[in-house]
Design a protein around this motif. Structure first.
Motif, PDB file in Angstrom:
ATOM      1  N   ILE A  74       0.841  -1.205   0.000  1.00  0.00           N
ATOM      2  CA  ILE A  74       0.000   0.000   0.000  1.00  0.00           C
ATOM      3  C   ILE A  74       0.873   1.251   0.000  1.00  0.00           C
ATOM      4  CG2 ILE A  74      -1.596   1.382   1.400  1.00  0.00           C
ATOM      5  CD1 ILE A  74      -2.893  -1.274   2.246  1.00  0.00           C
ATOM      6  N   ILE A  79      -1.308   2.538  -3.304  1.00  0.00           N
ATOM      7  CA  ILE A  79      -2.104   3.757  -3.249  1.00  0.00           C
ATOM      8  C   ILE A  79      -2.158   4.445  -4.607  1.00  0.00           C
ATOM      9  CG2 ILE A  79      -0.255   5.305  -2.480  1.00  0.00           C
ATOM     10  CD1 ILE A  79      -3.799   5.395  -1.132  1.00  0.00           C
ATOM     11  N   ALA A  82      -4.426   2.425  -6.911  1.00  0.00           N
ATOM     12  CA  ALA A  82      -5.822   2.620  -6.499  1.00  0.00           C
ATOM     13  C   ALA A  82      -6.333   3.979  -6.970  1.00  0.00           C
ATOM     14  CB  ALA A  82      -5.942   2.492  -4.983  1.00  0.00           C
ATOM     15  N   LEU A 113      -4.985  -2.418  -3.755  1.00  0.00           N
ATOM     16  CA  LEU A 113      -4.452  -2.059  -2.437  1.00  0.00           C
ATOM     17  C   LEU A 113      -3.887  -3.266  -1.695  1.00  0.00           C
ATOM     18  CD1 LEU A 113      -7.098   0.509  -1.199  1.00  0.00           C
ATOM     19  CD2 LEU A 113      -4.729   0.962  -1.817  1.00  0.00           C
TER      20      LEU A 113
END
Length: 124
Positions: A74, A79, A82, A113
């Motif tokens: 992540i 991130i 995403a 994620l």
């Protein structure tokens, strides 16, 4: 119907999202310690190219290692991927024809994620 959606998906969003995952996978494979993230990224790149007719399910037996790996993922790449799915999904939802594709993009946010401990299976 899946074939038509997949072809439209490939043209409008799938190719570019798959390129993003492939770049993340290549970067992760540069260092030996991050190869598991690279493999997961390549697996999701394949899914991002042709998502209709397949789904992401939890892999049985995935435990603490997957959890820790996902936290690192992540921070490093998840991130950004995403955000790419969210922006692309919003852009696709502007048109009526793009709404199913936008919804598919929003479904890919979860796997972008937390890719470790997941597997992609065919839907009957």
């Amino acid at each position: 119907m899946r074939l038509i959606l997949n072809v439209i998906w490939l043209v409008l969003a799938g190719f570019w999202m798959a390129v993003g995952y492939a770049v993340a996978g290549l970067i992760c494979c540069i260092l030996i310690i991050t190869i598991p993230w690279g493999i997961a990224s390549f697996r999701i790149a394949n899914y991002a190219l042709w998502p209709f007719g397949r789904e992401v399910v939890d892999k049985p037996g995935a435990g603490t290692g997957s959890l820790l790996g996902n936290v690192i993922w992540i921070i490093v790449a998840g991130i950004w991927l995403a955000i790419g799915h969210i922006v692309t999904g919003i852009a696709l939802c502007i048109t009526v024809i793009g709404i199913p594709l936008g919804v598919a993009n929003f479904k890919l946010v979860k796997v972008s994620l937390v890719p470790l401990g997941k597997e992609i299976v065919e839907v009957p």
